[in-house]
Every structure is written in C-alpha cells, then in structure tokens.
Design a protein around this motif. Structure first.
Motif, PDB file in Angstrom:
ATOM      1  N   GLY A 303       0.839  -1.204   0.000  1.00 58.46           N
ATOM      2  CA  GLY A 303       0.000   0.000   0.000  1.00 58.46           C
ATOM      3  C   GLY A 303       0.867   1.245   0.000  1.00 58.46           C
ATOM      4  N   GLU A 304       1.884   1.264   0.866  1.00 61.00           N
ATOM      5  CA  GLU A 304       2.755   2.443   0.977  1.00 61.00           C
ATOM      6  C   GLU A 304       3.517   2.688  -0.328  1.00 61.00           C
ATOM      7  OE1 GLU A 304       5.268   1.767   4.328  1.00 61.00           O
ATOM      8  OE2 GLU A 304       3.610   1.877   5.748  1.00 61.00           O
ATOM      9  N   GLU A 305       3.891   1.602  -0.991  1.00 57.55           N
ATOM     10  CA  GLU A 305       4.670   1.725  -2.232  1.00 57.55           C
ATOM     11  C   GLU A 305       3.770   1.914  -3.462  1.00 57.55           C
ATOM     12  OE1 GLU A 305       7.597   2.427  -2.662  1.00 57.55           O
ATOM     13  OE2 GLU A 305       8.640   1.327  -4.229  1.00 57.55           O
ATOM     14  N   GLY A 306       2.452   1.773  -3.243  1.00 61.83           N
ATOM     15  CA  GLY A 306       1.507   1.929  -4.369  1.00 61.83           C
ATOM     16  C   GLY A 306       1.494   0.733  -5.302  1.00 61.83           C
ATOM     17  N   MET A 307       2.014  -0.395  -4.831  1.00 63.31           N
ATOM     18  CA  MET A 307       2.081  -1.609  -5.674  1.00 63.31           C
ATOM     19  C   MET A 307       0.770  -2.364  -5.613  1.00 63.31           C
ATOM     20  SD  MET A 307       5.450  -3.733  -4.947  1.00 63.31           S
ATOM     21  CE  MET A 307       6.986  -2.904  -4.954  1.00 63.31           C
ATOM     22  N   ILE A 308       0.225  -2.681  -6.767  1.00 62.45           N
ATOM     23  CA  ILE A 308      -1.079  -3.338  -6.783  1.00 62.45           C
ATOM     24  C   ILE A 308      -0.954  -4.839  -7.068  1.00 62.45           C
ATOM     25  CG2 ILE A 308      -3.370  -3.333  -7.854  1.00 62.45           C
ATOM     26  CD1 ILE A 308      -2.855  -0.663  -6.589  1.00 62.45           C
ATOM     27  N   LEU A 309      -0.141  -5.183  -8.071  1.00 61.95           N
ATOM     28  CA  LEU A 309      -0.164  -6.561  -8.585  1.00 61.95           C
ATOM     29  C   LEU A 309       0.045  -7.660  -7.538  1.00 61.95           C
ATOM     30  CD1 LEU A 309       1.495  -6.162 -12.094  1.00 61.95           C
ATOM     31  CD2 LEU A 309      -0.905  -6.147 -11.467  1.00 61.95           C
ATOM     32  N   PRO A 310       0.942  -7.514  -6.552  1.00 65.46           N
ATOM     33  CA  PRO A 310       1.117  -8.637  -5.619  1.00 65.46           C
ATOM     34  C   PRO A 310       0.051  -8.717  -4.517  1.00 65.46           C
ATOM     35  CG  PRO A 310       2.781  -6.944  -5.209  1.00 65.46           C
ATOM     36  CD  PRO A 310       1.905  -6.428  -6.303  1.00 65.46           C
ATOM     37  N   ARG A 311      -0.864  -7.759  -4.497  1.00 57.41           N
ATOM     38  CA  ARG A 311      -1.814  -7.733  -3.376  1.00 57.41           C
ATOM     39  C   ARG A 311      -2.790  -8.907  -3.326  1.00 57.41           C
ATOM     40  NH1 ARG A 311      -3.427  -1.379  -2.472  1.00 57.41           N
ATOM     41  NH2 ARG A 311      -1.404  -0.575  -3.077  1.00 57.41           N
ATOM     42  N   PRO A 312      -3.438  -9.289  -4.446  1.00 58.45           N
ATOM     43  CA  PRO A 312      -4.463 -10.334  -4.309  1.00 58.45           C
ATOM     44  C   PRO A 312      -3.922 -11.652  -3.768  1.00 58.45           C
ATOM     45  CG  PRO A 312      -4.022  -9.865  -6.614  1.00 58.45           C
ATOM     46  CD  PRO A 312      -3.347  -8.801  -5.834  1.00 58.45           C
ATOM     47  N   LEU A 313      -2.755 -12.068  -4.258  1.00 54.75           N
ATOM     48  CA  LEU A 313      -2.219 -13.355  -3.802  1.00 54.75           C
ATOM     49  C   LEU A 313      -1.853 -13.292  -2.318  1.00 54.75           C
ATOM     50  CD1 LEU A 313      -1.661 -16.144  -4.840  1.00 54.75           C
ATOM     51  CD2 LEU A 313       0.689 -15.465  -5.340  1.00 54.75           C
ATOM     52  N   THR A 314      -1.304 -12.155  -1.898  1.00 56.73           N
ATOM     53  CA  THR A 314      -0.927 -11.997  -0.495  1.00 56.73           C
ATOM     54  C   THR A 314      -2.177 -12.063   0.387  1.00 56.73           C
ATOM     55  OG1 THR A 314       0.815 -10.544  -1.281  1.00 56.73           O
ATOM     56  CG2 THR A 314       0.392 -10.527   1.077  1.00 56.73           C
ATOM     57  N   ALA A 315      -3.229 -11.379  -0.029  1.00 57.25           N
ATOM     58  CA  ALA A 315      -4.476 -11.397   0.758  1.00 57.25           C
ATOM     59  C   ALA A 315      -5.078 -12.804   0.753  1.00 57.25           C
ATOM     60  CB  ALA A 315      -5.462 -10.394   0.181  1.00 57.25           C
ATOM     61  N   GLU A 316      -4.928 -13.503  -0.368  1.00 57.18           N
ATOM     62  CA  GLU A 316      -5.498 -14.854  -0.453  1.00 57.18           C
ATOM     63  C   GLU A 316      -4.763 -15.807   0.499  1.00 57.18           C
ATOM     64  OE1 GLU A 316      -6.023 -16.346  -4.429  1.00 57.18           O
ATOM     65  OE2 GLU A 316      -6.786 -18.260  -3.729  1.00 57.18           O
ATOM     66  N   ILE A 317      -3.445 -15.684   0.550  1.00 51.99           N
ATOM     67  CA  ILE A 317      -2.672 -16.532   1.470  1.00 51.99           C
ATOM     68  C   ILE A 317      -3.114 -16.242   2.909  1.00 51.99           C
ATOM     69  CG2 ILE A 317      -0.347 -16.962   2.388  1.00 51.99           C
ATOM     70  CD1 ILE A 317       0.711 -16.355  -0.479  1.00 51.99           C
ATOM     71  N   ALA A 318      -3.286 -14.948   3.216  1.00 51.12           N
ATOM     72  CA  ALA A 318      -3.728 -14.567   4.574  1.00 51.12           C
ATOM     73  C   ALA A 318      -5.093 -15.178   4.879  1.00 51.12           C
ATOM     74  CB  ALA A 318      -3.778 -13.052   4.699  1.00 51.12           C
ATOM     75  N   ALA A 319      -5.976 -15.196   3.876  1.00 52.01           N
ATOM     76  CA  ALA A 319      -7.331 -15.732   4.091  1.00 52.01           C
ATOM     77  C   ALA A 319      -7.266 -17.218   4.457  1.00 52.01           C
ATOM     78  CB  ALA A 319      -8.176 -15.532   2.827  1.00 52.01           C
ATOM     79  N   TYR A 320      -6.484 -17.991   3.724  1.00 51.69           N
ATOM     80  CA  TYR A 320      -6.391 -19.435   4.015  1.00 51.69           C
ATOM     81  C   TYR A 320      -5.749 -19.673   5.385  1.00 51.69           C
ATOM     82  CZ  TYR A 320      -7.418 -20.011  -0.961  1.00 51.69           C
ATOM     83  OH  TYR A 320      -8.004 -19.946  -2.196  1.00 51.69           O
ATOM     84  N   TYR A 334     -10.012 -11.109   4.630  1.00 50.19           N
ATOM     85  CA  TYR A 334      -8.919 -11.182   3.652  1.00 50.19           C
ATOM     86  C   TYR A 334      -9.406 -11.756   2.317  1.00 50.19           C
ATOM     87  CZ  TYR A 334      -5.289  -9.786   6.926  1.00 50.19           C
ATOM     88  OH  TYR A 334      -4.508  -9.060   7.773  1.00 50.19           O
ATOM     89  N   ALA A 335     -10.335 -12.700   2.398  1.00 47.66           N
ATOM     90  CA  ALA A 335     -10.841 -13.309   1.157  1.00 47.66           C
ATOM     91  C   ALA A 335     -11.524 -12.236   0.298  1.00 47.66           C
ATOM     92  CB  ALA A 335     -11.811 -14.439   1.468  1.00 47.66           C
ATOM     93  N   LYS A 336     -12.226 -11.313   0.961  1.00 45.50           N
ATOM     94  CA  LYS A 336     -12.907 -10.245   0.200  1.00 45.50           C
ATOM     95  C   LYS A 336     -11.892  -9.297  -0.433  1.00 45.50           C
ATOM     96  CE  LYS A 336     -17.387 -10.225   2.399  1.00 45.50           C
ATOM     97  NZ  LYS A 336     -18.232  -9.629   3.449  1.00 45.50           N
ATOM     98  N   ILE A 337     -10.818  -9.021   0.306  1.00 48.19           N
ATOM     99  CA  ILE A 337      -9.765  -8.156  -0.255  1.00 48.19           C
ATOM    100  C   ILE A 337      -9.168  -8.843  -1.486  1.00 48.19           C
ATOM    101  CG2 ILE A 337      -7.485  -7.132   0.166  1.00 48.19           C
ATOM    102  CD1 ILE A 337      -8.269  -6.873   3.131  1.00 48.19           C
ATOM    103  N   ALA A 338      -8.852 -10.145  -1.313  1.00 52.63           N
ATOM    104  CA  ALA A 338      -8.251 -10.901  -2.424  1.00 52.63           C
ATOM    105  C   ALA A 338      -9.200 -10.943  -3.613  1.00 52.63           C
ATOM    106  CB  ALA A 338      -7.911 -12.314  -1.967  1.00 52.63           C
ATOM    107  N   ARG A 339     -10.486 -11.208  -3.341  1.00 51.85           N
ATOM    108  CA  ARG A 339     -11.477 -11.282  -4.421  1.00 51.85           C
ATOM    109  C   ARG A 339     -11.542  -9.954  -5.197  1.00 51.85           C
ATOM    110  NH1 ARG A 339     -17.222 -11.022  -3.266  1.00 51.85           N
ATOM    111  NH2 ARG A 339     -16.516  -9.184  -2.091  1.00 51.85           N
ATOM    112  N   ASP A 340     -11.559  -8.840  -4.438  1.00 47.02           N
ATOM    113  CA  ASP A 340     -11.693  -7.537  -5.099  1.00 47.02           C
ATOM    114  C   ASP A 340     -10.473  -7.206  -5.964  1.00 47.02           C
ATOM    115  OD1 ASP A 340     -14.101  -7.413  -3.916  1.00 47.02           O
ATOM    116  OD2 ASP A 340     -13.563  -5.944  -2.378  1.00 47.02           O
TER     117      ASP A 340
END
Ligand SMILES: C[S@@+](CC[C@H](N)C(=O)[O-])C[C@H]1O[C@@H](n2cnc3c(N)ncnc32)[C@H](O)[C@@H]1O
Length: 446
Positions: A303-320, A334-340
């Motif tokens: 978020g601080e770096e403004g990077m978008i692409l690695p976010r969904p997978l990271t949120a998905e790992i957190a969800a599991y 986390y699943a909702k963040i990953a989904r979005d």
C-alpha cells in the motif's frame, strides 16, 4: 422546429449569402471558425459549429462540428444533424485525450489495441541472426502503408545492431499465443511510457488478438497512463532497476520512484522491507498465525509503495491461513480483499474470483477451515448431540452408544486437525463424549 437543445448556445443562422451563392466553393482560411477564447465555450466542440439549414428555418439544419483533440490530437470533424453529432460525441468522449481524460476506475478497460507485428520469441533461438532479421523486415515491409507507418514511427534506439530488433524490443508487449511467447507490437500501447509503479496492466486475447489495457487503480482525470516494461520489478531497488532498464531499453527512468534521490531512497527502504517480509513468509509457512501477520505487513508495505499486482495473492494466502487458525471472520475479511483485487487484475469472471467466492460463501465449510481448539469440542458436541437426538427417537440403547461413538470419532478428528498437543486432544475428546452422553441420556429421560 429542429431540436436545438443539444446545440451550443447559439441560434441557427443562415449561412452568409456569399457562401450560399458560391457554386464552386473554394475554401479559404476565413471559412475556418476560430477556436474560441474559452476552451469550453462550445463543448464538446473545439470550434464554433457552423450551421446551415436548407431553404426554410423550419427544416432540419446541418452543421460542421469539429473536435480537434479527438484521438490524441488527430481531430475529428462531422457534418451532420446536431442531435446525431451530440450522440456520436457522447459515445466517444474516451477518445478525446487532450482535454483532461475522465477519471478511470480500477479494473476499467481503457482501450483495446491490435498488433501490427507478432513475432515469435523462439525465433531468436531457432534462426541465425541474418535469417531472423530478414524475416522480421519482410514482416514489416509487407504491411500496408498505414500499419507500416505506425510501426516505423516507434522509438528504435537500443543495444542491438538491427534497428528493427531495437524497435521490437522497445515497443512490444510480451504475449502468449497457444503457449508460445511472442513479441506483440501494438501501436497504441507502444505510446505508453514505463513506470515502476504503473497504473495499468494488460491482458491478451489470443482469439481476437486484442490486447486490453485496463486500470489497476483509480486514475485521475488527465493522469498519464503507464505500464511496467518489465514484469516482477517488485523488490528490485533503484540501482538494479536503473541498470536493467538502461541495458534493456536504453533510457533513464524518470518515474515517481526513480525521478529524484529522495523518492529513490524512500522506495528502496520500502522495497527492502518487502523483500525481508517475503523471505520471512517463506520461513514460517507452517505457522498460520505468523503467515497472517506477515501477509498483513506485506499488504501495508505494498500500500505504501503503491504496488497493486502482488496484493491479491498476499491477501489470499492470509485468508487461508486465518481460516486454518479457525478465525473465519478474519479469513472472510482477507478473502474479500483478495477477491476484489483479483477482480481488477484477473477480471470479475476469472477462476481466481470464483475460487475466493467459494471461501466467502461459507468460510467454515471451506477445506482450509480448522476450528479453534475450544470450538472443536463444541462442534463435536453439536454433532454428537444431533445424531444422538435422532437415535433417541426410537428409544434404542444401541442408538445412544452409536451416537456417543460418532461424537467421539468426530471429536478425535477435529481435535487432531486443530493442531493441539496429544494431552489436549484427549481432553477435548473426553469433553465431547461426556457432552454427547449427557445429551443422549437427558433425551432418554424425557
Ligand atoms: C515505447 S516508447 C514510449 C512512448 C514514447 N514516450 C513516445 O513518445 O513515443 C519508449 C520510449 O519512451 C521513453 N520512456 C518511456 N518510459 C520512460 C520513463 N519512465 N522515463 C523516461 N523515459 C521513458 C524512452 O525514451 C523510451 O525509449
């Protein structure tokens, strides 16, 4: 009366007499409507519309409408009915790029582009350079003037001896056709500059050959559209990016995190933290709580770096991982963040979104869910009690035992999966058995 609603605030006027009378009209500069002082005076037109109506004022009039900014300044003039011109313009507002482009929402398609050249990357390995270069030049020269012109206008400086090699390297998007990697030279996409923190990404449709450039975050009106010329620049600090972009593309990047030393330093620090957090994540893969904590940290750093692409997978790992800890609420969050984010990056109908929807629908029914130690006992009590109650209906003693046995088996399984120690597991099973027995007995007494 023709509808004048959509007309700019000016009455239909008769054409100047000399125009109407001139048979073989020769256009002079005087005939061109001057651009108004205020740019919005005739919006969406950049010039005052020039209208004529044949014979009587009551008949429909035609006007000349111009938008000189259309298609990045190529311009568009229409000679048509006012209402029709208005409708055409409303549909194409996206193509007017020099008046501030409207805001774009994350996930929105910005444009589709089709390749002028599609060159197999394998050709580099398969052919001798002369053969390969000859084929590439033939591919270019056999294009019609328009396509060839668009390609020849592209930047072609670089490290290769052959100009076309440089042009392709500099301007192509990496795409796959039937599993084969290609350099796709897309004239519109090639107009976009590189940014180490880009605001767009692209996907290639190998049926239509269209590349779809879409926003990965909200883009402000007029903000430059960029994509990253190199994939996976995530953890790379300034010095290495500088070397990479310099050797591969021959330019000094002046994007938001490369432009000045303060920005470079700040970004390097964040990227260092990202690198460390990712390394730590690899180390703790067996510890769900640590996994969640590190993913949370990574999401903050992205978020601080403004990077978008690695976010969904990271949120998905957190969800599991959260679900594995029995924290269904956190898993859902986390699943909702990953989904979005997947919806933006992979598309709303992607398999990634479907995968996350499954978890969101019922986190506790998902394969990743493991109840917390305390809940394990409760769950098994519920299960034991439930089946016990059914059995009690025929007041059969054997059924009581069956119910208790079932509760015990379930409790054993749940306790084992909860990851607690053996002693703790035994205690949980014992509790569950007692609860099931008590329930069955009380039912019996009734
Ligand atoms: C594919 S073209 C991009 C469009 C180009 N700016 C144009 O006007 O046609 C690549 C060239 O754009 C320039 N460029 C792209 N991204 C840049 C960046 N981040 N910093 C500096 N120059 C960049 C470089 O000169 C590079 O050779």
């Amino acid at each position: 009366e023709p509808s004048t609603q959509s007309l700019p605030p000016r009455e239909f006027t008769s054409p100047p007499a000399e125009h109407a009378l001139r048979g073989d009209l020769v256009c002079e500069l005087d005939d061109v409507a001057p651009r108004p002082r205020h740019p919005d005076a005739f919006r969406p037109w950049t010039h005052e519309p020039y209208c004529i109506h044949p014979v009587e004022k009551t008949l429909l009039g035609f006007c000349t409408f111009t938008n000189a900014d259309f298609m990045g300044g190529r311009g568009l003039s229409l000679v048509t009915l006012p209402d029709l011109a208005q409708a055409i313009m409303e549909r194409t507002t996206m193509a007017i790029s020099s008046s501030p482009r409207p805001a774009i929402k994350a996930g929105e398609t910005i444009f589709l582009d089709y390749p002028a050249l599609l060159i197999s990357r394998d050709s580099v390995e398969v052919f001798e350079p002369e053969e390969r270069i000859r084929m590439n030049w033939m591919a270019l020269l056999q294009l019609p003037d328009a396509g060839r012109g668009e390609v020849r206008d592209m930047a072609s400086d670089g490290k290769y001896k052959d100009e076309l090699d440089n042009l392709v390297a500099m301007n192509s998007l990496g795409v796959q056709y039937a599993g084969f990697r290609q350099y796709g030279t897309f004239p519109e996409a090639a107009k976009m500059n590189h940014d180490c923190i880009p605001n767009t990404y692209y996907r290639f449709n190998d049926t239509t050959l269209a590349v779809e450039v879409f926003a990965i975050r909200d883009v402000k009106p007029g903000e430059e559209l960029t994509y990253s010329y190199v994939d996976g620049l995530q953890e790379i600090p300034y010095k290495d990016r500088h070397r990479l972009l310099g050797s591969q593309f021959h330019f000094e990047c002046n994007c938001s995190i490369c432009g000045d030393t303060a920005s470079r330093r700040e970004s390097n620090r964040r990227r260092d933290n990202i690198k460390n957090a990712k390394a730590a994540l690899n180390e703790v893969s067996d510890d769900a709580a640590q996994v969640v904590a590190l993913c949370k940290k990574l999401l903050r750093l992205y978020g601080e770096e403004g990077m978008i692409l690695p976010r969904p997978l990271t949120a998905e790992i957190a969800a599991y991982a959260a679900n594995q800890m029995g924290d269904a609420k956190e898993a859902l969050r986390y699943a909702k963040i990953a989904r979005d984010y997947w919806s933006i990056i992979a598309g709303p109908h992607s398999s990634e979104v479907t995968r996350l929807e499954e978890l969101i629908r019922a986190p506790k029914d998902h394969g990743s869910y493991k109840p917390k130690a305390g809940e394990a006992a409760e769950e098994s009590m519920g299960a034991g009690g439930g089946s016990g109650q059914e059995m009690m209906e025929d007041e059969d003693e054997e059924a009581v035992l069956d119910a208790v046995r079932a509760a015990m088996l379930k409790a054993k399984k749940v306790a084992k999966e909860s990851g607690v120690g053996e002693k703790e597991q035994e205690k949980l099973v014992e509790q569950a058995v007692q609860a099931a027995l008590k329930r069955a007995m009380s039912k019996d007494e009734l």
